[in-house]
Design an enzyme around this catalytic site. Structure first.
Site, short mmCIF file in Angstrom:
data_model
loop_
_atom_site.label_atom_id
_atom_site.label_comp_id
_atom_site.label_asym_id
_atom_site.label_seq_id
_atom_site.Cartn_x
_atom_site.Cartn_y
_atom_site.Cartn_z
CD GLU A 1 -3.19 -0.58 0.41
OE1 GLU A 1 -3.18 0.55 -0.11
OE2 GLU A 1 -4.11 -1.39 0.25
CB CYS B 1 -1.58 7.26 1.49
SG CYS B 1 -3.08 6.55 2.17
P1 NAD Z 1 8.48 4.74 4.75
O1 NAD Z 1 8.45 3.86 3.55
O2 NAD Z 1 9.69 5.56 4.99
O3 NAD Z 1 8.30 3.87 6.07
C1 NAD Z 1 7.19 2.99 6.24
C2 NAD Z 1 7.60 1.84 7.13
O4 NAD Z 1 8.62 1.12 6.45
C3 NAD Z 1 8.19 2.26 8.48
O5 NAD Z 1 7.81 1.32 9.46
C4 NAD Z 1 9.68 2.17 8.23
O6 NAD Z 1 10.44 1.90 9.39
C5 NAD Z 1 9.75 0.99 7.28
N1 NAD Z 1 10.96 0.97 6.45
C6 NAD Z 1 11.71 2.02 6.05
N2 NAD Z 1 12.75 1.58 5.31
C7 NAD Z 1 12.63 0.25 5.25
C8 NAD Z 1 13.37 -0.77 4.62
N3 NAD Z 1 14.49 -0.51 3.92
N4 NAD Z 1 12.95 -2.05 4.74
C9 NAD Z 1 11.82 -2.35 5.42
N5 NAD Z 1 11.09 -1.43 6.06
C10 NAD Z 1 11.48 -0.15 5.96
O7 NAD Z 1 7.16 5.61 4.69
P2 NAD Z 1 6.67 6.71 5.71
O8 NAD Z 1 7.45 7.96 5.48
O9 NAD Z 1 6.61 6.16 7.07
O10 NAD Z 1 5.15 6.91 5.26
C11 NAD Z 1 4.77 7.78 4.26
C12 NAD Z 1 4.45 7.03 3.00
O11 NAD Z 1 3.47 6.03 3.27
C13 NAD Z 1 3.80 7.93 1.96
O12 NAD Z 1 4.36 7.67 0.69
C14 NAD Z 1 2.34 7.53 1.98
O13 NAD Z 1 1.65 7.75 0.78
C15 NAD Z 1 2.42 6.08 2.30
N6 NAD Z 1 1.17 5.62 2.89
C16 NAD Z 1 0.37 4.79 2.16
C17 NAD Z 1 -0.85 4.37 2.68
C18 NAD Z 1 -1.77 3.46 1.88
O14 NAD Z 1 -2.70 2.90 2.46
N7 NAD Z 1 -1.55 3.29 0.59
C19 NAD Z 1 -1.25 4.78 3.95
C20 NAD Z 1 -0.40 5.62 4.67
C21 NAD Z 1 0.82 6.03 4.13
#
Ligand code: NAD
Length: 477
Positions: A253, A287
């Site tokens: 997502e 998002c």
């Molecule tokens: P992010 O990808 O930086 O982090 C999300 C999660 O992934 C966190 O728990 C983080 O610790 C983990 N993570 C980071 N690097 C990783 C790696 N290399 N391997 C595995 N896990 C890792 O995103 P964010 O800044 O926390 O959130 C914002 C983003 O999330 C935006 O792009 C937003 O659109 C998206 N989002 C999508 C939805 C949806 O339902 N589609 C909902 C909310 C947020």
């Protein structure tokens, strides 16, 4: 709660324990910069232990009768209900969202648990049309096994619960890795709720930690049957590439550049009010936030005026102060991204600031940019900040062409003509489109569980007749 929030512990096999490497990190209140707790910085060793605990617990959990699993989920929800006010305040402090956002987050989580408790006891399969006379065919939903769930910081509790609750309801066990910016509301309190609900050890495990350490270890763990990731496209792409190498199942997502279309017959005031929610709710850090507003020329001046007036009147500050409309951005990195990578380069390319584009600390003024063109980052990128970029077009067709072709989750169309709105909505390539509405109508009720696989079952109802060559040499069937 039995222990203070931010207690710096993981939750594995029903026990609270420090990270194997002993490392911890700080939890900050976003509006004040005050330290409000500690989180354990788990790593691959902790992910291994949590996956092993989940594997061990899964057959017993799946073997429970569905109403028994439902009862655990109800007790989990009861814990959140009993601590509602405490959790709302915690969400406000840890995420920087205003009260309405925090209440939505906790309330949606509770409703998700209530819904999943019922889903568990509903239809567990289908009766299928037999492919041949004399046969009975069925399929039943069976759990996938161990789910790895990685969540972001913006709605940490309900984005976890939308996967955890249906996952558990259908007999899976879970390892949850919440975002490091919100490890308490997104993880530690859920571990407390699991303990209070009496969930059997290993059914829900919470491994807090940083993305590249605990997150990556879980993402590529061979003991996970499905990895459910909510977060950025960048990390999603890395996870997808790694999973493709040995065909590990994943569900992603991610984010996109969502569009808000205002047609020439729209009620401009209605559209401008909805735009405040679409682009400014939780400081635009959702998002489904509208990242670009595409407006027909006939109403463009009135629309720019209407959104600018509303934006300029909004108050920004500590969400605990009554009357504040927008809180802080989540981090300095996020603020710098919004300002230095989206707003400033767009202005350098010719966008005009109608209001905003300034900040103090993490508090970013609600911003309206006009004269935005598709070459600018404000048009093409997911912004994740309180910015309304406005692009003016000459026709409905041009609007549709400009909207499509980008990753998108949710769009809006404003028009006085409902049939026209629905016709345009059908032509926009987003997962979800609202006519004369913004994104706020998206609740636990609309989630799709998807945490089972279908098992096809064939039953022979009449005496079996098999071809002669299948018999043994004595002619026995
Ligand atoms: P992010 O990808 O930086 O982090 C999300 C999660 O992934 C966190 O728990 C983080 O610790 C983990 N993570 C980071 N690097 C990783 C790696 N290399 N391997 C595995 N896990 C890792 O995103 P964010 O800044 O926390 O959130 C914002 C983003 O999330 C935006 O792009 C937003 O659109 C998206 N989002 C999508 C939805 C949806 O339902 N589609 C909902 C909310 C947020």
């Amino acid at each position: 709660m039995t222990t203070p929030a931010g207690d710096g512990q993981l939750y594995i096999q029903g026990k609270f324990r420090p990270a194997a490497g002993g490392r911890t990190g700080p939890v900050w209140e976003k509006a004040t910069g005050a330290r409000i707790g500690t989180y354990a910085r788990g790593d691959a060793t902790d992910a291994d232990a949590a996956v092993a605990a989940a594997r061990e617990a899964q057959p017993g959990w799946a073997a429970l009768a569905a109403p028994e699993r439902g009862a655990y989920l109800r007790r989990f929800a009861d814990y959140l209900r009993e601590h509602h006010e405490e959790l709302v305040l915690l969400s406000m402090r840890e995420t920087g969202g205003v009260r309405a956002k925090a209440e939505d987050e906790v309330g949606t989580s509770i409703r998700q648990l209530d819904i999943s408790a019922v889903q568990a006891t509903e239809n567990a399969g289908d009766l299928l049309p037999p492919y041949k006379a004399g046969k009975l065919s069925m399929s039943r939903a069976v759990p996938l096994g161990v789910l790895g769930i990685i969540t972001p910081w913006n709605y940490p509790m309900n984005l976890a619960m939308r996967a955890v609750a249906p996952g558990l309801a259908f007999g899976n066990t879970v390892v949850l890795k919440p975002a490091e910016l919100t490890p308490v509301i997104g993880g530690q309190v859920l571990a407390r709720a699991a303990e209070a609900a009496g969930l059997p050890p290993g059914v829900l495990n919470v491994v807090t930690g940083d993305g590249p350490d605990a997150g990556w270890a879980l993402a590529e763990h061979r003991g996970v049957d499905l990895l459910d990731f909510t977060g950025s496209r960048q990390v999603g792409l890395a996870i997808a590439a790694s999973a493709a190498a040995d065909l590990r199942p994943i569900r992603l997502e991610l984010g996109g550049s969502n569009a808000f279309v205002v047609l020439d017959d729209a009620d401009v005031d209605l559209a401008a009010s909805a735009a405040m929610i679409a682009s400014y709710e939780f400081q635009g850090q959702t998002c489904i936030s509208s990242s670009r507003h595409i407006v027909l020329r006939e109403v463009a001046d009135r629309y720019v005026d209407a959104v600018t007036r509303r934006a300029a009147a909004l108050t920004v500050g500590d969400p605990l102060t009554p009357g504040v409309d927008l809180g802080p951005l989540i981090s300095e990195a996020q603020r710098d991204r919004v300002h230095q990578q989206i707003v400033q380069p767009s202005v350098a390319l010719g966008a005009r600031v109608a209001t905003g584009a300034t900040y103090e600390g993490l508090f970013y003024r609600p911003t309206v940019l006009t004269d935005v063109t598709p070459e600018m980052p404000a048009f093409a990128e997911e912004i994740f900040g309180p910015v309304i970029p406005i692009t003016v077009v000459d026709s409905e067709r041009e609007a549709i062409e400009l909207v499509n072709g980008y990753p998108m989750l949710m769009n809006s169309v404003f028009t006085a003509d409902l049939v026209r709105g629905m016709t345009v909505a059908e032509r926009l390539q987003a997962g979800e489109v609202h006519v004369n509405d913004a994104h706020a109508r998206h609740g636990a009720e609309n989630q799709m569980p998807g945490f089972t696989r279908r098992q096809w079952i064939g039953v022979q109802r009449t005496p079996l007749t098999l071809p002669a060559w299948t018999a043994d040499p004595d002619g026995r069937r």
